[in-house]
Design a protein around this motif. Structure first.
Motif, PDB file in Angstrom:
ATOM      1  N   VAL A 120       0.930  -1.129  -0.184  1.00 27.21           N
ATOM      2  CA  VAL A 120       0.054   0.082  -0.204  1.00 27.21           C
ATOM      3  C   VAL A 120       0.795   1.276   0.027  1.00 27.21           C
ATOM      4  O   VAL A 120       1.786   1.503   0.829  1.00 27.21           O
ATOM      5  CB  VAL A 120      -1.086  -0.023   1.185  1.00 27.21           C
ATOM      6  N   ASP A 121       0.746   2.005  -0.928  1.00 28.77           N
ATOM      7  CA  ASP A 121       1.355   3.149  -1.328  1.00 28.77           C
ATOM      8  C   ASP A 121       0.758   4.295  -0.553  1.00 28.77           C
ATOM      9  O   ASP A 121      -0.471   4.518  -0.737  1.00 28.77           O
ATOM     10  CB  ASP A 121       1.864   3.601  -2.738  1.00 28.77           C
ATOM     11  N   HIS A 122       1.558   5.307   0.027  1.00 30.55           N
ATOM     12  CA  HIS A 122       0.819   6.579   0.653  1.00 30.55           C
ATOM     13  C   HIS A 122       0.948   7.762  -0.252  1.00 30.55           C
ATOM     14  O   HIS A 122       0.572   8.709   0.074  1.00 30.55           O
ATOM     15  CB  HIS A 122       1.314   7.092   2.134  1.00 30.55           C
ATOM     16  N   PHE A 125      -2.075   9.330  -2.295  1.00 30.58           N
ATOM     17  CA  PHE A 125      -3.358  10.130  -1.657  1.00 30.58           C
ATOM     18  C   PHE A 125      -3.634  11.396  -2.489  1.00 30.58           C
ATOM     19  O   PHE A 125      -4.705  11.835  -2.507  1.00 30.58           O
ATOM     20  CB  PHE A 125      -2.985  10.203  -0.188  1.00 30.58           C
ATOM     21  N   CYS A 165      -0.791  16.418   4.318  1.00 26.86           N
ATOM     22  CA  CYS A 165      -1.218  15.301   5.238  1.00 26.86           C
ATOM     23  C   CYS A 165      -0.187  14.029   4.972  1.00 26.86           C
ATOM     24  O   CYS A 165       0.127  13.238   5.842  1.00 26.86           O
ATOM     25  CB  CYS A 165      -2.868  15.068   5.231  1.00 26.86           C
ATOM     26  N   THR A 166      -0.102  13.918   3.630  1.00 28.33           N
ATOM     27  CA  THR A 166       0.938  12.724   3.247  1.00 28.33           C
ATOM     28  C   THR A 166       2.328  12.941   4.176  1.00 28.33           C
ATOM     29  O   THR A 166       2.667  11.992   4.717  1.00 28.33           O
ATOM     30  CB  THR A 166       0.921  12.930   1.976  1.00 28.33           C
ATOM     31  N   ALA A 170       2.909  10.688   7.750  1.00 25.89           N
ATOM     32  CA  ALA A 170       4.244   9.813   7.415  1.00 25.89           C
ATOM     33  C   ALA A 170       5.074  10.005   8.743  1.00 25.89           C
ATOM     34  O   ALA A 170       5.486   9.036   9.166  1.00 25.89           O
ATOM     35  CB  ALA A 170       4.817  10.209   6.372  1.00 25.89           C
ATOM     36  N   HIS A 261       2.525  12.319  -6.173  1.00 27.58           N
ATOM     37  CA  HIS A 261       2.472  13.289  -5.188  1.00 27.58           C
ATOM     38  C   HIS A 261       2.884  14.398  -5.552  1.00 27.58           C
ATOM     39  O   HIS A 261       2.316  15.659  -5.486  1.00 27.58           O
ATOM     40  CB  HIS A 261       3.083  12.682  -3.829  1.00 27.58           C
TER      41      HIS A 261
END
Length: 317
Positions: A120-122, A125, A165-166, A170, A261
């Motif tokens: 799962v990559d953040h 987002f 927020c990313t 993190a 991103h």
């Protein structure tokens, strides 16, 4: 002059008008990245069409919403075809709301297919938020700085919040799951040993520098929300440029890329100033303009143009 109440200031900040030209630029960037994502950035997602359904472990949202079937060959290939086909008219502002919603839904399904097998990559987002907000924005054209929209400002502020927020969460996850040992141990040493490059392996001889970079990384992520409240545009653009430089450094060091991103983060920038048609029209004049600017900077008088000679007054006798 009386100061505005806090609620009014917050509302004014959140709905600050943004030029429509930025919408056209972001639609193009988002659509272009979808093609890059499929072809180069994450081509392994297409390989899930051959993965047995028994290995599918859907994400939480796919478990609570019974609209995501178990991926098979037809679903994976069909999702990709719909995604690529709808991204082209969205890129060029053709029925952008209709095709924008198709792209958002198809890409969301594409991420369910990608992230339901253990990884799962953040970094996606902010990009997902961008895709779901672009269809709510009006039709726009490149270089439009005259027409402003509070609705567009609201949408891009939400994307910016997602981007920040990313970073912030993190850092929070590092501290929550890794504790302060994340910054005090050999985290970056392990990363460089595992996937280092010629630009970073020399750092293994300086473990104190790697530990300092770990503290700097977490500190940067925790302080990233500051960019949302910077009023000076040049300072804000400088901070965003630092964000891009940070990701370039991480990629050169351990080959970890946050390209989606970075695409979402472009909504911080004044992309409404870019007009491709104007750039193409002025391209033949560019060498002469650069030469004149360099001559003016060095104090060298440039050749007088014919119209300037015609306008010069004749000397009196």
């Amino acid at each position: 002059m009386t100061s505005l109440p806090l609620a009014q200031k917050a509302t004014g900040w959140f709905f600050q008008p943004v030029a429509l030209g930025r919408v056209a630029a972001m639609r193009f960037l988002a659509g272009a990245f979808i093609w890059v994502d499929w072809w180069w950035y994450m081509p392994w997602i297409l390989g899930h069409r051959h993965v047995p359904g028994e290995l599918y472990q859907p994400l939480f949202i796919a478990r609570i919403l019974p609209v995501f079937p178990v991926p098979n060959h037809s679903i994976v290939v069909g999702t990709l075809v719909v995604l690529l086909a709808a991204s082209i008219p969205m890129m060029f502002n053709k029925a952008p709301r209709l095709f924008g919603w198709i792209v958002a839904a198809a890409y969301f399904e594409w991420m369910i297919i990608a992230m339901s097998y253990g990884k799962v990559d953040h970094g996606k987002f902010g990009f997902l938020i961008l895709l779901f907000l672009l269809p709510t924005m009006p039709k726009a054209r490149w270089g439009d700085r005259r027409n402003l929209s509070e609705h567009v400002g609201w949408g891009f502020n939400l994307v910016q919040i997602g981007v920040i927020c990313t970073y912030f969460f993190a850092a929070w996850a590092k501290i929550r799951y890794g504790g302060w040992e994340w910054v005090n141990s050999a985290t970056m040493t392990w990363a460089i040993i595992r996937r280092g490059t010629e630009y970073s392996t020399w750092l293994l001889d300086y473990p104190w520098l790697l530990r300092l970079s770990q503290w700097g990384m977490v500190g940067f992520e925790l302080l990233s929300p500051v960019v949302m409240f910077v009023a000076a545009k040049r300072l804000k653009y400088g901070i965003v440029a630092f964000f891009y430089l940070f990701h370039l450094t991480v990629f050169l060091a351990v080959e970890i890329s946050f390209l989606p991103h970075m695409v979402a983060m472009a909504c911080f920038l004044p992309l409404e100033r870019i007009d491709p048609r104007d750039l193409i029209r002025r391209a033949p004049e560019l060498p002469g303009r650069i030469r004149r600017k360099l001559q003016a900077r060095n104090g060298i008088p440039g050749p007088r143009r014919r119209e300037d000679t015609a306008k010069a007054a004749e000397p009196t006798s």
